[in-house]
Design a protein around this motif. Structure first.
Motif, PDB file in Angstrom:
ATOM      1  N   LEU A   1       0.827  -1.207   0.000  1.00 14.41           N
ATOM      2  CA  LEU A   1       0.000   0.000   0.000  1.00 14.41           C
ATOM      3  C   LEU A   1       0.863   1.260   0.000  1.00 14.41           C
ATOM      4  O   LEU A   1       0.570   2.228  -0.714  1.00 14.41           O
ATOM      5  N   ALA A   2       1.930   1.262   0.797  1.00 12.24           N
ATOM      6  CA  ALA A   2       2.805   2.438   0.882  1.00 12.24           C
ATOM      7  C   ALA A   2       3.446   2.729  -0.473  1.00 12.24           C
ATOM      8  O   ALA A   2       3.515   3.892  -0.910  1.00 12.24           O
ATOM      9  N   VAL A   3       3.886   1.701  -1.168  1.00 10.12           N
ATOM     10  CA  VAL A   3       4.522   1.883  -2.480  1.00 10.12           C
ATOM     11  C   VAL A   3       3.514   2.422  -3.491  1.00 10.12           C
ATOM     12  O   VAL A   3       3.842   3.301  -4.302  1.00 10.12           O
ATOM     13  N   LEU A   4       2.292   1.922  -3.430  1.00 14.15           N
ATOM     14  CA  LEU A   4       1.267   2.387  -4.368  1.00 14.15           C
ATOM     15  C   LEU A   4       0.897   3.850  -4.115  1.00 14.15           C
ATOM     16  O   LEU A   4       0.695   4.614  -5.063  1.00 14.15           O
ATOM     17  N   LEU A   5       0.804   4.225  -2.863  1.00 15.86           N
ATOM     18  CA  LEU A   5       0.508   5.627  -2.543  1.00 15.86           C
ATOM     19  C   LEU A   5       1.626   6.539  -3.054  1.00 15.86           C
ATOM     20  O   LEU A   5       1.366   7.605  -3.620  1.00 15.86           O
ATOM     21  N   LEU A   6       2.865   6.123  -2.858  1.00 21.53           N
ATOM     22  CA  LEU A   6       4.008   6.894  -3.361  1.00 21.53           C
ATOM     23  C   LEU A   6       3.954   6.997  -4.884  1.00 21.53           C
ATOM     24  O   LEU A   6       4.192   8.066  -5.464  1.00 21.53           O
ATOM     25  N   SER A   7       3.609   5.896  -5.534  1.00 21.80           N
ATOM     26  CA  SER A   7       3.535   5.881  -6.997  1.00 21.80           C
ATOM     27  C   SER A   7       2.485   6.849  -7.513  1.00 21.80           C
ATOM     28  O   SER A   7       2.713   7.562  -8.503  1.00 21.80           O
ATOM     29  N   ILE A   8       1.326   6.893  -6.856  1.00 22.49           N
ATOM     30  CA  ILE A   8       0.247   7.784  -7.284  1.00 22.49           C
ATOM     31  C   ILE A   8       0.702   9.243  -7.222  1.00 22.49           C
ATOM     32  O   ILE A   8       0.493  10.015  -8.161  1.00 22.49           O
ATOM     33  N   VAL A   9       1.340   9.618  -6.126  1.00 22.77           N
ATOM     34  CA  VAL A   9       1.793  11.006  -5.956  1.00 22.77           C
ATOM     35  C   VAL A   9       2.852  11.357  -6.989  1.00 22.77           C
ATOM     36  O   VAL A   9       2.778  12.404  -7.662  1.00 22.77           O
ATOM     37  N   VAL A  10       3.854  10.498  -7.151  1.00 24.45           N
ATOM     38  CA  VAL A  10       4.950  10.771  -8.082  1.00 24.45           C
ATOM     39  C   VAL A  10       4.446  10.815  -9.523  1.00 24.45           C
ATOM     40  O   VAL A  10       4.798  11.715 -10.304  1.00 24.45           O
ATOM     41  N   LYS A  11       3.603   9.845  -9.887  1.00 26.13           N
ATOM     42  CA  LYS A  11       3.122   9.767 -11.269  1.00 26.13           C
ATOM     43  C   LYS A  11       2.214  10.932 -11.639  1.00 26.13           C
ATOM     44  O   LYS A  11       2.252  11.428 -12.772  1.00 26.13           O
ATOM     45  N   GLU A  12       1.410  11.383 -10.707  1.00 24.17           N
ATOM     46  CA  GLU A  12       0.558  12.543 -10.994  1.00 24.17           C
ATOM     47  C   GLU A  12       1.421  13.781 -11.188  1.00 24.17           C
ATOM     48  O   GLU A  12       1.147  14.613 -12.072  1.00 24.17           O
TER      49      GLU A  12
ATOM     50  N   TRP B   1       0.318  11.174 -20.894  1.00 23.01           N
ATOM     51  CA  TRP B   1      -0.870  10.345 -20.666  1.00 23.01           C
ATOM     52  C   TRP B   1      -0.496   8.934 -20.229  1.00 23.01           C
ATOM     53  O   TRP B   1      -1.278   8.256 -19.559  1.00 23.01           O
ATOM     54  N   GLU B   2       0.705   8.487 -20.591  1.00 23.54           N
ATOM     55  CA  GLU B   2       1.207   7.228 -20.032  1.00 23.54           C
ATOM     56  C   GLU B   2       1.297   7.332 -18.517  1.00 23.54           C
ATOM     57  O   GLU B   2       0.920   6.406 -17.789  1.00 23.54           O
ATOM     58  N   HIS B   3       1.830   8.461 -18.042  1.00 26.45           N
ATOM     59  CA  HIS B   3       1.936   8.664 -16.597  1.00 26.45           C
ATOM     60  C   HIS B   3       0.552   8.713 -15.943  1.00 26.45           C
ATOM     61  O   HIS B   3       0.350   8.169 -14.861  1.00 26.45           O
ATOM     62  N   ARG B   4      -0.406   9.366 -16.600  1.00 29.98           N
ATOM     63  CA  ARG B   4      -1.756   9.440 -16.039  1.00 29.98           C
ATOM     64  C   ARG B   4      -2.397   8.057 -15.993  1.00 29.98           C
ATOM     65  O   ARG B   4      -3.110   7.720 -15.038  1.00 29.98           O
ATOM     66  N   SER B   5      -2.141   7.240 -17.029  1.00 26.52           N
ATOM     67  CA  SER B   5      -2.695   5.880 -17.010  1.00 26.52           C
ATOM     68  C   SER B   5      -2.073   5.083 -15.869  1.00 26.52           C
ATOM     69  O   SER B   5      -2.724   4.219 -15.272  1.00 26.52           O
ATOM     70  N   ASP B   6      -0.818   5.380 -15.535  1.00 30.55           N
ATOM     71  CA  ASP B   6      -0.168   4.722 -14.400  1.00 30.55           C
ATOM     72  C   ASP B   6      -0.802   5.157 -13.083  1.00 30.55           C
ATOM     73  O   ASP B   6      -0.881   4.371 -12.128  1.00 30.55           O
ATOM     74  N   VAL B   7      -1.244   6.419 -13.017  1.00 27.21           N
ATOM     75  CA  VAL B   7      -1.957   6.887 -11.821  1.00 27.21           C
ATOM     76  C   VAL B   7      -3.248   6.077 -11.638  1.00 27.21           C
ATOM     77  O   VAL B   7      -3.546   5.584 -10.545  1.00 27.21           O
ATOM     78  N   TYR B   8      -4.015   5.947 -12.736  1.00 34.73           N
ATOM     79  CA  TYR B   8      -5.268   5.187 -12.661  1.00 34.73           C
ATOM     80  C   TYR B   8      -5.009   3.731 -12.273  1.00 34.73           C
ATOM     81  O   TYR B   8      -5.741   3.147 -11.460  1.00 34.73           O
ATOM     82  N   SER B   9      -3.972   3.144 -12.864  1.00 35.47           N
ATOM     83  CA  SER B   9      -3.685   1.744 -12.571  1.00 35.47           C
ATOM     84  C   SER B   9      -3.235   1.573 -11.123  1.00 35.47           C
ATOM     85  O   SER B   9      -3.579   0.581 -10.472  1.00 35.47           O
TER      86      SER B   9
END
Length: 317
Positions: free
Chosen positions: A118-129, A152-160
């Motif tokens: 969960l911590a890694v995913l939260l970090l990923s969302i912030v960085v990718k956005e 938009w690749e980065h935005r798709s990574d946020v959604y994923s």
């Protein structure tokens, strides 16, 4: 100005490469040790972004080459080709993730993810956005299709990552409260990630192909060019204007009407003024080809609604 543009675009590409390598590695390791299918799928998604950013970098380097004998219109479409490569990579990765998620769901073996997933995913969302906002605004400012596609690749990574976050969280709750059906939400989240990636890839590849095939500016984008030409001394009417996109710049083909009693040299002088005016007023205009017509009151006027007589010289009114 052009050199500064390419320097900024290359910096943007390198930001994507370095950021995605770090995120892909972090998510891959965390996904493997935590047993999260969704996080592993998200790691592969980030890895595809690395390849996409490299494609963008290559396209930008090719696009900045000056016109030559074989490419008199320049190499601007290299960025559009890079955008197509990025889009195809997204489709391939999306298909792989889809197959992997289906196997996990029907294989019957799911693990309870660890908390650090969960911590890694939260970090990923912030960085990718943050990367999306940076790349998208830079791509818009520089008129770079490749950078926008990469954004938009980065935005798709946020959604994923959001989908993976929900799946991992639900699976952890399922393990804690002994609700086995919740464990399957982790691979289901991986399935959702795959579908999001496929949709994004399809949209981007269609847009990129459309732009590569000698797409011309629509009326709302071409009208400012027409209005600018109408202010040039000696121009009576703009008979036709086509602005073809070549990556981050456009090539303008324009037909103008001038006083039919002008000499060839005088008409040529009007054409030169039109070309210089467009090049000076619009940074995205790289070259202009002007065709001179003798004024004809019955000729249709592109992008105008007023009576022809409103623009006719006094000697015809």
């Amino acid at each position: 100005m052009a050199t500064d543009r390419f320097a900024q675009a290359e910096t943007g590409a390198w930001v994507g490469i370095i950021g995605n390598i770090l995120l892909a590695g972090l998510k891959g390791v965390a996904g493997f040790f935590s047993g999260s299918h969704a996080l592993i799928a998200d790691a592969f998604h980030s890895a595809s972004d690395v390849a996409g950013s490299f494609a963008v970098l290559v396209g930008i380097k090719a696009a900045k080459r000056p016109p030559d004998r074989d490419h008199p219109y320049g190499h601007g479409k290299a960025e559009s080709i890079a955008a197509i490569i990025v889009s195809v990579l997204l489709l391939v990765v999306g298909l792989e993730l889809l197959i992997s998620a289906i196997k996990a769901i029907y294989g019957g073996h799911v693990d309870i993810p660890e908390w650090y997933a969960l911590a890694v995913l939260l970090l990923s969302i912030v960085v990718k956005e943050g990367m999306f906002q940076y790349k998208f605004r830079l791509g818009k400012r520089l008129s770079s299709q490749a950078l926008i596609a990469n954004a938009w690749e980065h935005r798709s990574d946020v959604y994923s990552s959001i989908a993976a976050l929900i799946g991992v969280g639900a699976a952890m709750l399922g393990g804690k409260f002994r609700m086995s059906w919740l464990l399957y939400l982790d691979p289901v989240a991986g399935l959702v990630v795959a579908l999001l990636v496929l949709k994004m890839g399809y949209t981007l590849v269609m847009d990129s192909i459309h732009s590569t095939m000698d797409h011309v500016l629509h009326d709302e984008e071409a009208n400012p060019l027409i209005k600018a030409v109408q202010t040039v001394d000696g121009v009576i009417l703009v008979d036709e204007l086509r602005a073809r996109e070549h990556g981050h710049y456009v090539i303008v083909d324009i037909k103008i009407s001038v006083n039919p009693v002008l000499t060839v040299a005088e008409g040529h002088s009007v054409g030169k003024r039109v070309k210089q005016h467009l090049l000076q007023q619009f940074l995205h205009v790289a070259d202009v080809f002007v065709h001179i017509n003798p004024f004809d009151p019955g000729y249709p006027i592109q992008g105008q609604q007023q009576d022809v007589r409103d623009r006719s010289p006094k000697w015809l009114q």
